[in-house]
Design a protein around this motif. Structure first.
Motif, PDB file in Angstrom:
ATOM      1  N   ILE A  93       0.875  -1.183   0.000  1.00  9.88           N
ATOM      2  CA  ILE A  93       0.000   0.000   0.000  1.00  9.88           C
ATOM      3  C   ILE A  93       0.913   1.234   0.000  1.00  9.88           C
ATOM      4  N   PHE A  94       0.615   2.164  -0.891  1.00  8.26           N
ATOM      5  CA  PHE A  94       1.395   3.400  -0.980  1.00  8.26           C
ATOM      6  C   PHE A  94       0.538   4.562  -0.483  1.00  8.26           C
ATOM      7  N   SER A  95       1.198   5.498   0.213  1.00 12.59           N
ATOM      8  CA  SER A  95       0.494   6.729   0.582  1.00 12.59           C
ATOM      9  C   SER A  95       1.497   7.869   0.594  1.00 12.59           C
ATOM     10  N   GLY A  96       1.049   9.065   0.282  1.00 14.63           N
ATOM     11  CA  GLY A  96       1.950  10.207   0.325  1.00 14.63           C
ATOM     12  C   GLY A  96       1.383  11.368  -0.437  1.00 14.63           C
ATOM     13  N   SER A  97       2.233  12.360  -0.627  1.00 12.16           N
ATOM     14  CA  SER A  97       1.829  13.595  -1.304  1.00 12.16           C
ATOM     15  C   SER A  97       3.123  14.349  -1.623  1.00 12.16           C
ATOM     16  N   HIS A  98       3.101  15.650  -1.620  1.00 13.76           N
ATOM     17  CA  HIS A  98       4.274  16.426  -2.042  1.00 13.76           C
ATOM     18  C   HIS A  98       4.663  17.450  -0.977  1.00 13.76           C
ATOM     19  N   VAL A  99       5.876  17.977  -1.044  1.00 14.55           N
ATOM     20  CA  VAL A  99       6.266  19.052  -0.115  1.00 14.55           C
ATOM     21  C   VAL A  99       6.677  20.321  -0.851  1.00 14.55           C
ATOM     22  N   ASP A 100       6.567  20.328  -2.191  1.00  9.41           N
ATOM     23  CA  ASP A 100       6.795  21.597  -2.886  1.00  9.41           C
ATOM     24  C   ASP A 100       5.541  22.447  -2.742  1.00  9.41           C
ATOM     25  N   SER A 101       5.688  23.736  -2.951  1.00  9.30           N
ATOM     26  CA  SER A 101       4.543  24.647  -2.823  1.00  9.30           C
ATOM     27  C   SER A 101       4.535  25.582  -4.031  1.00  9.30           C
ATOM     28  N   VAL A 102       3.432  26.323  -4.163  1.00 14.92           N
ATOM     29  CA  VAL A 102       3.434  27.426  -5.122  1.00 14.92           C
ATOM     30  C   VAL A 102       4.209  28.576  -4.465  1.00 14.92           C
ATOM     31  N   PRO A 103       4.593  29.606  -5.207  1.00 16.36           N
ATOM     32  CA  PRO A 103       5.263  30.741  -4.559  1.00 16.36           C
ATOM     33  C   PRO A 103       4.321  31.357  -3.514  1.00 16.36           C
ATOM     34  N   ASN A 104       4.832  31.570  -2.311  1.00 16.50           N
ATOM     35  CA  ASN A 104       4.019  32.124  -1.217  1.00 16.50           C
ATOM     36  C   ASN A 104       2.743  31.321  -0.978  1.00 16.50           C
ATOM     37  N   GLY A 105       2.884  30.016  -0.920  1.00 17.22           N
ATOM     38  CA  GLY A 105       1.745  29.131  -0.652  1.00 17.22           C
ATOM     39  C   GLY A 105       1.561  28.910   0.837  1.00 17.22           C
ATOM     40  N   GLY A 106       0.823  27.854   1.178  1.00 23.25           N
ATOM     41  CA  GLY A 106       0.531  27.591   2.584  1.00 23.25           C
ATOM     42  C   GLY A 106       1.350  26.432   3.133  1.00 23.25           C
ATOM     43  N   HIS A 107       0.935  25.935   4.312  1.00 21.03           N
ATOM     44  CA  HIS A 107       1.727  24.925   5.021  1.00 21.03           C
ATOM     45  C   HIS A 107       1.052  23.556   5.085  1.00 21.03           C
ATOM     46  N   PHE A 108      -0.067  23.391   4.376  1.00 24.51           N
ATOM     47  CA  PHE A 108      -0.817  22.136   4.483  1.00 24.51           C
ATOM     48  C   PHE A 108      -0.953  21.398   3.154  1.00 24.51           C
ATOM     49  N   ASP A 109      -1.019  22.150   2.073  1.00 29.36           N
ATOM     50  CA  ASP A 109      -1.182  21.566   0.736  1.00 29.36           C
ATOM     51  C   ASP A 109       0.067  20.755   0.404  1.00 29.36           C
ATOM     52  N   GLY A 110      -0.023  19.439   0.544  1.00 34.06           N
ATOM     53  CA  GLY A 110       1.125  18.573   0.304  1.00 34.06           C
ATOM     54  C   GLY A 110       1.672  17.994   1.599  1.00 34.06           C
ATOM     55  N   PRO A 111       2.314  18.844   2.459  1.00 35.21           N
ATOM     56  CA  PRO A 111       2.918  18.304   3.687  1.00 35.21           C
ATOM     57  C   PRO A 111       1.960  17.455   4.521  1.00 35.21           C
ATOM     58  N   LEU A 112       0.681  17.845   4.591  1.00 33.92           N
ATOM     59  CA  LEU A 112      -0.243  17.086   5.430  1.00 33.92           C
ATOM     60  C   LEU A 112      -0.350  15.628   4.967  1.00 33.92           C
ATOM     61  N   GLY A 113      -0.375  15.412   3.644  1.00 29.60           N
ATOM     62  CA  GLY A 113      -0.508  14.047   3.126  1.00 29.60           C
ATOM     63  C   GLY A 113       0.697  13.181   3.449  1.00 29.60           C
ATOM     64  N   VAL A 114       1.873  13.795   3.397  1.00 26.30           N
ATOM     65  CA  VAL A 114       3.106  13.065   3.707  1.00 26.30           C
ATOM     66  C   VAL A 114       3.157  12.761   5.203  1.00 26.30           C
ATOM     67  N   LEU A 115       2.878  13.789   6.023  1.00 29.55           N
ATOM     68  CA  LEU A 115       3.018  13.632   7.474  1.00 29.55           C
ATOM     69  C   LEU A 115       1.904  12.754   8.064  1.00 29.55           C
ATOM     70  N   ALA A 116       0.733  12.749   7.434  1.00 28.04           N
ATOM     71  CA  ALA A 116      -0.346  11.865   7.906  1.00 28.04           C
ATOM     72  C   ALA A 116       0.089  10.410   7.742  1.00 28.04           C
ATOM     73  N   ALA A 117       0.695  10.104   6.592  1.00 25.79           N
ATOM     74  CA  ALA A 117       1.167   8.724   6.351  1.00 25.79           C
ATOM     75  C   ALA A 117       2.266   8.366   7.352  1.00 25.79           C
ATOM     76  N   LEU A 118       3.151   9.330   7.623  1.00 29.17           N
ATOM     77  CA  LEU A 118       4.235   9.085   8.578  1.00 29.17           C
ATOM     78  C   LEU A 118       3.675   8.890   9.996  1.00 29.17           C
ATOM     79  N   GLU A 119       2.622   9.624  10.310  1.00 31.66           N
ATOM     80  CA  GLU A 119       2.021   9.507  11.645  1.00 31.66           C
ATOM     81  C   GLU A 119       1.397   8.117  11.824  1.00 31.66           C
ATOM     82  N   VAL A 120       0.880   7.551  10.736  1.00 32.63           N
ATOM     83  CA  VAL A 120       0.337   6.189  10.803  1.00 32.63           C
ATOM     84  C   VAL A 120       1.447   5.216  11.212  1.00 32.63           C
ATOM     85  N   VAL A 121       2.611   5.376  10.601  1.00 28.08           N
ATOM     86  CA  VAL A 121       3.739   4.493  10.927  1.00 28.08           C
ATOM     87  C   VAL A 121       4.186   4.698  12.378  1.00 28.08           C
ATOM     88  N   GLU A 122       4.236   5.970  12.801  1.00 22.02           N
ATOM     89  CA  GLU A 122       4.626   6.259  14.196  1.00 22.02           C
ATOM     90  C   GLU A 122       3.655   5.597  15.174  1.00 22.02           C
TER      91      GLU A 122
END
Ligand SMILES: [Zn+2]
Length: 426
Positions: A93-122
């Motif tokens: 099973i694969f899960s994840g997302s991205h950590v790049d952003s648009v210029p002056n973007g926010g802190h959730f679009d992308g990082p949340l998907g990666v960190l949610a998957a990591l939190e499952v492992v933790e």
């Protein structure tokens, strides 16, 4: 203390910390990532292929190492952390997302998907749980496509969709070629091609992502099941009339391209609902020629962005829009030319995948809510090749690609619980 952390933690409901899931850990990590490429407005600036994207990936790589995952970086720069399951020969099973952003973007679009998957492992680590199948967390390279048109480079590489002939000719606004940019971070066109995985080894891909809209907020529901990812069709339309003096041309003797275009834009808004509940159409760009105060507009060029999650209704809408423009132009004695400059197929999410998410949502006592995704995501690329699911998290005021982008920690952690249940169901 740091403002992203403080703001996240201030109204956190500690009762959501159970089965090894930990809100403080997720808040700390979202906050740590938010400091990489922080802008003066408090937003994030981590363009694909930049130093900042690389730094963010390496921070996650470190957390993956600390969590005991088998960590690797593929030829597209995707960071992959693998946890071996009890039965590692089964497709993972694969899960994840991205950590790049648009210029002056926010802190959730992308990082949340990666960190949610990591939190499952933790969480599994804390409770001693070992999943049946192996679980891989992916940090995809350049989802947003800010520097070069397109984006989704990491996921496209993984499924073997990158085309050398298309990408190598791309140039950024400074005249730097895509190939040079890859070279600067130790990648190449050939390495991108090498990132293709054997897709028969992947059972499913699931992505947690912020909604970037207001549906969940209006319903007061933390997370929702994505029913499909809309594919855009872009039309470029050219309305040609006759430019003339605004003072000397009587009203009944005009071929005003802007009047016809305006009528088209106004009538366009009623067309999407004729094909489906989820279809949308937008005129976002308008060029008026000669664009003078005292000149009747002789020419208008405009773009139409048309989307739906089903190909059939999306295509129906494209046809309706062209018919509407044609008839308005005929009535106004205006010449119409049009061409389609982009057509991406929508990716409906399979019902069995939606049902699996539904079970995970019900198990967490959350009211089920279904919604389409209007924007493209890595799940769209993966979903063309393997079964994919997507879970949206409520976005404050629907704001995204903006420093004000926000999701509450309570909602983010509920998404982690749903994701965890979903992955454990395999
Ligand atoms: Zn995103």
């Amino acid at each position: 203390m740091e403002y992203v952390y403080e703001k996240l933690i201030i109204d956190y409901d500690k009762n959501l910390d159970h089965h090894g899931v930990n809100g403080v850990r997720l808040a700390n990590r979202l906050s740590a990532l938010s400091k990489i490429g922080r802008t003066v407005d408090g937003g994030s600036n981590r363009i694909g292929f930049s130093e900042e994207e690389k730094k963010a990936k390496y921070l996650i790589k470190k957390w993956m190492d600390d969590a005991g995952l088998i960590v690797s970086v593929d030829g597209a720069g995707n960071v992959i952390g693998r946890l071996e399951g009890k039965n590692p020969n089964l497709p993972a099973i694969f899960s994840g997302s991205h950590v790049d952003s648009v210029p002056n973007g926010g802190h959730f679009d992308g990082p949340l998907g990666v960190l949610a998957a990591l939190e499952v492992v933790e969480a599994w680590k804390e409770t001693g749980y070992i999943p049946e199948r192996s679980f891989e967390i992916i940090v995809f390279t350049d989802e947003e496509g800010t520097r070069f048109n397109g984006g989704l480079i990491g996921s496209m590489s993984m499924v073997g969709e990158v085309k050398k002939e298309v990408l190598q000719d791309q140039v950024d606004i400074y005249g730097v070629t895509f190939e040079e940019v890859l070279g600067n971070i130790g990648l190449s066109m050939d390495s991108l091609l090498s990132a293709k995985r054997d897709l028969s080894n992947i059972a499913a891909f699931v992505e947690v992502h912020i909604e970037q809209g207001k549906r969940l907020e209006k319903a007061g529901i933390p997370v929702g099941i994505v029913t499909g990812i809309a594919g855009p069709s872009w039309l470029e339309m050219n309305f040609t009339g006759i430019a003339g003096h605004a003072g000397n041309t009587p009203m009944d003797d005009r071929k005003d391209a802007l009047v016809a275009a305006s009528q088209f834009i106004a009538e366009l808004t009623s067309l999407p609902k004729q094909v489906s509940q989820t279809a949308v159409a937008t005129v976002g760009k308008l060029y008026v020629h000669p664009n003078g105060v005292n000149v009747i507009p002789g020419q208008v060029k405009l773009t139409v962005d048309i989307r739906d999650i089903h190909e059939k209704s999306r295509n129906e809408l494209v046809n309706l829009i062209i018919e509407k423009a044609t008839s308005i132009c005929m009535n106004n004695h205006i010449k119409l030319e049009w061409k389609e400059t982009l057509r991406v197929d929508p990716v409906p999410i399979k019902e069995v995948m939606q049902d699996r998410l539904l079970k995970a949502i019900l198990a967490n006592q959350i009211e089920p809510f279904y919604l389409p995704s209007g924007a493209g995501h890595d799940a769209m690329i993966m979903g063309r090749h393997i079964p994919a699911a997507m879970l949206f998290v409520q976005s404050k005021d629907g704001i995204s690609h903006n420093p004000l982008e926000w999701s509450s920690l309570n909602d983010c952690i509920q998404a982690v619980h749903v994701l965890k249940h979903f992955v454990e169901s395999y």
